[in-house]
Design a protein around this motif. Structure first.
Motif, PDB file in Angstrom:
ATOM      1  N   LEU A 116       4.917   4.735   7.592  1.00 30.38           N
ATOM      2  CA  LEU A 116       6.055   3.843   7.830  1.00 30.38           C
ATOM      3  C   LEU A 116       7.199   4.141   6.879  1.00 30.38           C
ATOM      4  N   GLY A 117       6.895   4.796   5.754  1.00 32.94           N
ATOM      5  CA  GLY A 117       7.930   5.088   4.773  1.00 32.94           C
ATOM      6  C   GLY A 117       8.317   6.552   4.685  1.00 32.94           C
ATOM      7  N   LEU A 118       8.008   7.334   5.696  1.00 37.14           N
ATOM      8  CA  LEU A 118       8.352   8.758   5.656  1.00 37.14           C
ATOM      9  C   LEU A 118       9.855   8.990   5.482  1.00 37.14           C
ATOM     10  N   LEU A 119      10.672   8.138   6.069  1.00 36.33           N
ATOM     11  CA  LEU A 119      12.119   8.306   5.999  1.00 36.33           C
ATOM     12  C   LEU A 119      12.778   7.341   5.022  1.00 36.33           C
ATOM     13  N   ASP A 120      11.974   6.489   4.389  1.00 36.39           N
ATOM     14  CA  ASP A 120      12.487   5.541   3.396  1.00 36.39           C
ATOM     15  C   ASP A 120      11.339   5.203   2.446  1.00 36.39           C
ATOM     16  N   PHE A 121      11.339   5.838   1.283  1.00 39.60           N
ATOM     17  CA  PHE A 121      10.198   5.714   0.362  1.00 39.60           C
ATOM     18  C   PHE A 121       9.952   4.280  -0.084  1.00 39.60           C
ATOM     19  N   THR A 122      10.950   3.417   0.025  1.00 41.69           N
ATOM     20  CA  THR A 122      10.747   2.020  -0.377  1.00 41.69           C
ATOM     21  C   THR A 122       9.860   1.270   0.598  1.00 41.69           C
ATOM     22  N   LYS A 123       9.610   1.837   1.768  1.00 38.65           N
ATOM     23  CA  LYS A 123       8.780   1.175   2.774  1.00 38.65           C
ATOM     24  C   LYS A 123       7.338   1.692   2.789  1.00 38.65           C
ATOM     25  N   ILE A 124       7.000   2.613   1.883  1.00 41.33           N
ATOM     26  CA  ILE A 124       5.630   3.121   1.810  1.00 41.33           C
ATOM     27  C   ILE A 124       4.748   2.085   1.120  1.00 41.33           C
ATOM     28  N   PRO A 125       3.709   1.585   1.772  1.00 44.90           N
ATOM     29  CA  PRO A 125       2.797   0.675   1.064  1.00 44.90           C
ATOM     30  C   PRO A 125       2.082   1.426  -0.054  1.00 44.90           C
TER      31      PRO A 125
ATOM     32  N   ALA B 160       7.950  -4.954 -12.909  1.00 45.49           N
ATOM     33  CA  ALA B 160       8.636  -4.237 -11.837  1.00 45.49           C
ATOM     34  C   ALA B 160       8.685  -5.136 -10.597  1.00 45.49           C
ATOM     35  N   TYR B 161       9.116  -4.540  -9.471  1.00 50.67           N
ATOM     36  CA  TYR B 161       9.260  -5.260  -8.196  1.00 50.67           C
ATOM     37  C   TYR B 161      10.298  -6.374  -8.328  1.00 50.67           C
ATOM     38  N   LYS B 162      11.502  -5.959  -8.689  1.00 49.51           N
ATOM     39  CA  LYS B 162      12.600  -6.904  -8.900  1.00 49.51           C
ATOM     40  C   LYS B 162      12.890  -7.691  -7.623  1.00 49.51           C
ATOM     41  N   GLY B 163      13.011  -9.004  -7.770  1.00 49.79           N
ATOM     42  CA  GLY B 163      13.271  -9.878  -6.645  1.00 49.79           C
ATOM     43  C   GLY B 163      12.031 -10.306  -5.894  1.00 49.79           C
ATOM     44  N   LEU B 164      10.879  -9.739  -6.265  1.00 47.33           N
ATOM     45  CA  LEU B 164       9.641 -10.097  -5.574  1.00 47.33           C
ATOM     46  C   LEU B 164       8.636 -10.702  -6.550  1.00 47.33           C
ATOM     47  N   TYR B 165       8.162  -9.888  -7.492  1.00 46.66           N
ATOM     48  CA  TYR B 165       7.167 -10.358  -8.459  1.00 46.66           C
ATOM     49  C   TYR B 165       7.646 -10.301  -9.907  1.00 46.66           C
ATOM     50  N   MET B 166       8.736  -9.619 -10.148  1.00 41.35           N
ATOM     51  CA  MET B 166       9.153  -9.306 -11.519  1.00 41.35           C
ATOM     52  C   MET B 166       9.538 -10.547 -12.318  1.00 41.35           C
ATOM     53  N   LEU B 167       9.053 -10.591 -13.579  1.00 44.14           N
ATOM     54  CA  LEU B 167       9.458 -11.600 -14.538  1.00 44.14           C
ATOM     55  C   LEU B 167      10.364 -10.962 -15.577  1.00 44.14           C
ATOM     56  N   GLY B 168      11.369 -11.690 -16.017  1.00 44.73           N
ATOM     57  CA  GLY B 168      12.230 -11.221 -17.089  1.00 44.73           C
ATOM     58  C   GLY B 168      11.586 -11.435 -18.443  1.00 44.73           C
TER      59      GLY B 168
ATOM     60  N   LEU C 129      -8.343  -5.743  -2.856  1.00 46.44           N
ATOM     61  CA  LEU C 129      -9.034  -5.706  -1.563  1.00 46.44           C
ATOM     62  C   LEU C 129      -8.435  -6.756  -0.632  1.00 46.44           C
ATOM     63  N   GLN C 130      -8.289  -6.360   0.638  1.00 44.23           N
ATOM     64  CA  GLN C 130      -7.806  -7.292   1.657  1.00 44.23           C
ATOM     65  C   GLN C 130      -6.474  -7.915   1.231  1.00 44.23           C
ATOM     66  N   CYS C 131      -5.643  -7.104   0.600  1.00 46.93           N
ATOM     67  CA  CYS C 131      -4.454  -7.631  -0.068  1.00 46.93           C
ATOM     68  C   CYS C 131      -3.223  -7.534   0.817  1.00 46.93           C
ATOM     69  N   PRO C 132      -2.551  -8.649   1.085  1.00 46.38           N
ATOM     70  CA  PRO C 132      -1.308  -8.608   1.862  1.00 46.38           C
ATOM     71  C   PRO C 132      -0.174  -8.022   1.020  1.00 46.38           C
ATOM     72  N   LEU C 133       0.486  -7.010   1.554  1.00 49.02           N
ATOM     73  CA  LEU C 133       1.662  -6.422   0.909  1.00 49.02           C
ATOM     74  C   LEU C 133       2.740  -6.265   1.965  1.00 49.02           C
ATOM     75  N   GLY C 134       3.704  -7.152   1.969  1.00 48.89           N
ATOM     76  CA  GLY C 134       4.734  -7.130   3.000  1.00 48.89           C
ATOM     77  C   GLY C 134       4.118  -7.389   4.359  1.00 48.89           C
TER      78      GLY C 134
END
Length: 588
Positions: free
Chosen positions: A347-356, A176-184, A83-88
């Motif tokens: 916002l991600g219709l033309l680039d699926f990586t931008k779909i929240p 998942a979310y490499k470079g953002l949240y992902m842990l190895g 809830l009320q969660c910032p994503l990008g």
């Protein structure tokens, strides 16, 4: 260590009345282990009496609710919200007021949200921020998981502060979310070890982030940029591989594991195999994945249904996941409620990586589980209570304060009409978003009355909640339900012995076509579109579990990825291996 904000209470007059004392009569109480006829008396937000009307004298000035023909069940616990969660550049539109109001409307009386620190942000500061957002707004009780989005000595120390001082016992890692949240893997092992030392619960979002990153790059390069490419970047085996790996890593550290947001049959079966092999692992699926498949969603609408892991394409997946809940491969249902408006999704219709990523579910979760589970003959009412309330309460150590109708428990109660129906629509839901993924679905099972700590907050479709009425509920470390498995005090197969006494569906179990995975081998779990396995024993719920004749020492097996061929020539992805000459040393 932390100046956590104090809740702001704004309780209107309609919640300050004689509702402090309520008597519910003539209903059938349904707990996770049994159902029985009894009345319930509530005072000051606590259940004071459960029993026959002849055993209690009701004082004057008490509100009486007649529950004839209805079930009295524990309020739902939704262990997975954002809830009320910032994503990008976006923030989910259900804030802590709108989100918890929607939850209450559907019969959920407690949520567990997830603090999501930015990389290099203090965990305690992020926790304080979430508390400052939630405390003034929540309409029902809530607790918090905390995400581990980076790893350092300071993060390790703050996990200790959160466990010992701030009422947090569960920590979520992202594979998942490499470079953002992902842990190895190395970082995951360190985090699991720390959580085990503190007697907490490790959680994972299980998808292989390296594969997703590689697939995404290839898809975009080939011009596959629309919403339909989202699932192509993270197909079912990408989830299943991460689930399997998480089970092994956590098991090596002797850490209890909760796999959040399971959306595929193969992942659910992997969790079940791990549990039957003695691992302390629990699985959660989502209302979105048991209520919908992408096969019924038009291409122009798919952008609004994007989640991670994805809602799967196969029309069979929802029923397969419900079967996994029935035979206890999965234990919990959440909503992963993270809502955005159509404009944000587009916002991600033309680039699926931008779909929240994210959809609704907090309001409709209970009814969807009832419709797809109980109404369709896969679950009995006791199992429904277990997977929507009690199991979450036990895993996160708030049972029996929550998740049970019993003397001394909080009066988080739903009077449930099992025959009632309603049609789900964006025009009538209580979410802030302008679409609903269950639009047009007619569901059986309706919350006619919803009591939050003894206050009637929803009544026959009318929702009257108080902003800030909810409390933060601390979750203590070392939940017995979880750690009794770790300490070998109980095996997974013995978790619910009392449920064997409840045979509500015993006479029907042979008709349900639910197959317990075979004890010796499991074939094709990671192979897409393989048929449902043959063999095994029919079963409706854990209360009438199929059993294998004789006894088998579960300490003598482990499960692993393999690519051997079974007798039928089908490539087998999961095999149970019995080491020759003795027990495996990998169990604890």
């Amino acid at each position: 260590m932390s100046g956590s904000p104090k809740p702001v209470k704004k309780v209107p007059i309609h919640l300050q009345s004689a509702q402090n004392r309520i008597y519910i009569k003539n209903g059938e109480i349904v707990n996770h282990d049994k159902s029985f006829k009894a009345d319930v008396y509530i005072e000051d937000g606590i259940i004071k009496f459960v029993g026959s009307a002849s055993d209690i004298t009701i004082p004057g000035g008490v509100r009486v609710i007649d529950a004839t023909g209805r079930m009295i069940i524990p309020g739902g616990i939704d262990p997975h919200t954002h809830l009320q969660c910032p994503l990008g550049d976006n923030v989910s539109v259900d804030d802590f007021y709108r989100g918890t109001k929607a939850a209450v409307a559907g019969g959920t009386t407690m949520i567990i949200d997830c603090v999501l620190p930015k990389k290099h942000e203090s965990l305690v500061e992020a926790y304080d921020k979430w508390r400052s957002w939630a405390d003034p707004k929540v309409c029902c009780d809530y607790a918090l998981h905390v995400g581990i989005t980076w790893w350092s000595k300071s993060v390790s120390e703050e996990i200790g502060i959160l466990c010992k001082e701030l009422g947090v016992n569960s920590f979520k890692m992202y594979m998942a979310y490499k470079g953002l949240y992902m842990l190895g893997d190395s970082e995951l092992l360190d985090v699991f070890e720390r959580i085990r030392f503190l007697n907490g619960v490790a959680m994972v979002h299980a998808e292989n982030g390296d594969i997703i990153a590689k697939n995404t790059k290839s898809l975009l390069a080939d011009g596959n940029c629309g919403p339909e490419a989202h699932e192509l970047s993270r197909q079912e085996e990408v989830e299943a591989e991460a689930v399997h790996r998480a089970c092994i890593l956590a098991h090596q550290m002797k850490t209890p594991l909760y796999v959040a947001g399971v959306t595929s049959k193969s992942s659910a079966e992997l969790i079940g195999r791990a549990r039957r092999s003695g691992y302390s692992v629990f699985g959660e699926t989502l209302a979105s994945s048991i209520g919908r498949s992408m096969s019924s969603v038009g291409k122009s609408e798919r952008v609004y249904y994007i989640t991670s892991p994805p809602i799967r394409m196969s029309a069979e997946t929802p029923r397969q996941l419900m079967k996994s809940l029935a035979y206890d491969d999965l234990q919990v249902t959440g909503s992963d409620n993270c809502t955005f408006n159509k404009k944000q999704k587009e916002l991600g219709l033309l680039d699926f990586t931008k779909i929240p990523n994210g959809v609704n579910g907090a309001e409709d979760r209970m009814s969807v589980v009832w419709e797809k589970g109980v109404h369709q003959g896969v679950l009995d009412p006791c199992r429904f209570v277990a997977v929507t309330s009690t199991n979450a309460a036990k895993i996160f150590n708030i049972y029996p304060q929550k998740g049970r109708i019993a003397v001394g428990s909080d009066a988080d109660i739903v009077i449930w009409n099992p025959q009632g129906t309603r049609s789900i629509s964006k025009d009538t839901h209580h979410h802030a978003c302008d679409f609903n993924i269950f639009e047009g679905m007619t569901v059986h099972g309706v919350a006619e009355y919803v009591l939050v700590r003894g206050r009637v907050c929803a009544e026959n479709g009318s929702v009257r909640v108080a902003e800030g009425f909810g409390r933060f509920i601390p979750m203590a470390v070392r939940p017995p339900y979880v750690y009794d498995i770790v300490k070998e005090k109980v095996h997974v197969s013995e978790e619910h012995p009392e449920e064997a006494q409840n045979g509500n569906l015993a006479k029907k179990f042979a008709e349900l076509d639910i197959l317990i995975p075979e004890e010796k081998t499991m074939s094709a779990l990671l192979v897409e579109n393989m048929p449902i396995m043959a063999g095994g024993s029919p079963c409706s719920t854990p209360s009438v579990r199929g059993r294998v004749d004789g006894k088998r020492d579960m300490q003598e097996s482990s499960f692993s990825i393999s690519e051997e061929l079974d007798k039928s020539g089908v490539r087998s992805c999961i095999k149970v291996k019995n080491p020759p000459g003795g027990k495996s040393s990998g169990f604890w």
